[in-house]
Write a protein that holds these residues in place. Structure first.
Motif, PDB file in Angstrom:
ATOM      1  N   CYS A  77       1.396 -22.811   0.199  1.00 23.85           N
ATOM      2  CA  CYS A  77       2.061 -24.078   0.483  1.00 23.85           C
ATOM      3  C   CYS A  77       1.647 -24.618   1.862  1.00 23.85           C
ATOM      4  O   CYS A  77       1.434 -23.847   2.801  1.00 23.85           O
ATOM      5  CB  CYS A  77       3.583 -23.895   0.464  1.00 23.85           C
ATOM      6  N   TYR A  79       3.186 -27.203   4.644  1.00 22.94           N
ATOM      7  CA  TYR A  79       4.421 -27.882   4.998  1.00 22.94           C
ATOM      8  C   TYR A  79       4.149 -29.038   5.967  1.00 22.94           C
ATOM      9  O   TYR A  79       3.058 -29.182   6.518  1.00 22.94           O
ATOM     10  CB  TYR A  79       5.406 -26.889   5.613  1.00 22.94           C
ATOM     11  N   CYS A  88       3.804 -18.640  -0.308  1.00 20.21           N
ATOM     12  CA  CYS A  88       5.160 -19.111  -0.610  1.00 20.21           C
ATOM     13  C   CYS A  88       5.513 -18.776  -2.050  1.00 20.21           C
ATOM     14  O   CYS A  88       4.657 -18.322  -2.826  1.00 20.21           O
ATOM     15  CB  CYS A  88       5.283 -20.614  -0.367  1.00 20.21           C
ATOM     16  N   ASP A  92      10.107 -22.371  -2.740  1.00 17.22           N
ATOM     17  CA  ASP A  92       9.631 -23.083  -1.550  1.00 17.22           C
ATOM     18  C   ASP A  92       8.842 -24.343  -1.887  1.00 17.22           C
ATOM     19  O   ASP A  92       8.507 -25.119  -0.987  1.00 17.22           O
ATOM     20  CB  ASP A  92       8.741 -22.161  -0.702  1.00 17.22           C
ATOM     21  N   ARG A  95       9.979 -27.932  -0.708  1.00 16.94           N
ATOM     22  CA  ARG A  95       9.858 -28.263   0.718  1.00 16.94           C
ATOM     23  C   ARG A  95       8.406 -28.469   1.145  1.00 16.94           C
ATOM     24  O   ARG A  95       8.146 -28.942   2.244  1.00 16.94           O
ATOM     25  CB  ARG A  95      10.470 -27.137   1.565  1.00 16.94           C
ATOM     26  N   TRP A  99       0.939 -27.863  -2.505  1.00 15.96           N
ATOM     27  CA  TRP A  99       0.886 -26.455  -2.868  1.00 15.96           C
ATOM     28  C   TRP A  99      -0.204 -26.224  -3.911  1.00 15.96           C
ATOM     29  O   TRP A  99      -0.641 -27.139  -4.604  1.00 15.96           O
ATOM     30  CB  TRP A  99       2.243 -25.968  -3.394  1.00 15.96           C
TER      31      TRP A  99
END
Length: 257
Positions: A77, A79, A88, A92, A95, A99
């Motif tokens: 992932c 972020y 992840c 998850d 968020r 990904w």
């Protein structure tokens, strides 16, 4: 008395030796007595025992390996305010800005229902219903059909159960939505008691009493290897579940025939 001085046993058939009189058909009132007189496996018995052993063990391979069919892959992932991907899990993903699957761990990224039906976007209870409906079907099949097998004979139910299980196991390969998957798992659950309960009793009835413990031990040992077979397949052979399901189906069909 007979010519050799022994009392007449009531079986005067000259074609039957005197020491075989106790095994005359008039004295064989039950199956175990007949086995005691013959004391060997015929070719029919051997083939039937092998076929029923296969059927009993194969019927559990889907349920034993259900966790592998639903296992989530590893993800990477990215972020917000970050330019790198980190490991992840499914929880998850919401968020994450972006990904992808972690291709560095291909042995953990199976081609299964999780990736095909995008379980990451599906509520957990709906995924849990896959296994639940299998056991609902199993309970339903166990309530009614074993008693019918006692009345009408076990062999037809074992054959019917084998064909039902083969068909709906094959359909798992093309289950492209949850409803279709639910129906297939429910039907496999209904068919399982035909082999696990009715087939087990049929198997035990086909063998002499003194060999039942040995066969039962072999049966339990092979059955316990069901989960290990799935792990070895996905680890050493292929990450694609279709070949595994196809193999189970073909072996099930062969055992039924």
């Amino acid at each position: 008395t007979t010519m050799d001085g022994n009392k007449e046993s009531g079986l005067s058939d000259p074609l039957i030796p005197r020491h075989k009189h106790k095994c005359h058909y008039k004295h064989n009132k039950n199956l175990h007595r007949a086995f005691e007189c013959n004391r060997y496996f015929s070719v029919f018995q051997l083939l039937m025992v092998l076929a029923l052993l296969y059927s009993f063990c194969l019927q559990g391979l889907v349920s034993y390996n259900l966790y592998l069919f639903e296992m989530e892959p590893d993800y990477l992932c990215k972020y917000k305010n970050s330019d790198i991907f980190v490991e992840c899990k499914t929880v998850d993903l919401e968020r994450a800005v972006e990904w992808k699957h972690d291709t560095a761990h291909n042995n953990l990224n199976l081609d299964n229902w999780f990736t095909r039906l995008h379980f990451e976007n599906i509520e957990k209870w709906k995924i849990g219903m896959i296994g639940t409906l299998y056991f609902v079907g199993y309970i339903g099949g166990s309530i009614y059909f074993p008693r019918l097998a006692d009345i009408f004979g076990r062999k037809p139910f074992v054959i019917i159960g084998g064909f039902i299980q083969t068909l709906f196991t094959l359909l798992l390969m093309v289950s492209n939505n949850l409803i279709f998957l639910y129906v297939n798992m429910f039907m496999i659950g209904i068919a399982s008691p035909f082999l696990a309960s009715i087939g087990y009793n049929y198997l035990i009835e086909l063998i002499p009493k003194e060999k039942q413990s040995m066969v039962n031990s072999l049966l339990m040992a092979f059955d316990a290897m069901g989960s290990m077979i799935g792990i070895l397949y996905f680890t050493l052979i292929s990450a694609n579940m279709n070949y595994f399901i196809l193999t189970i189906s073909l072996l099930s069909l062969l055992a039924t025939l």
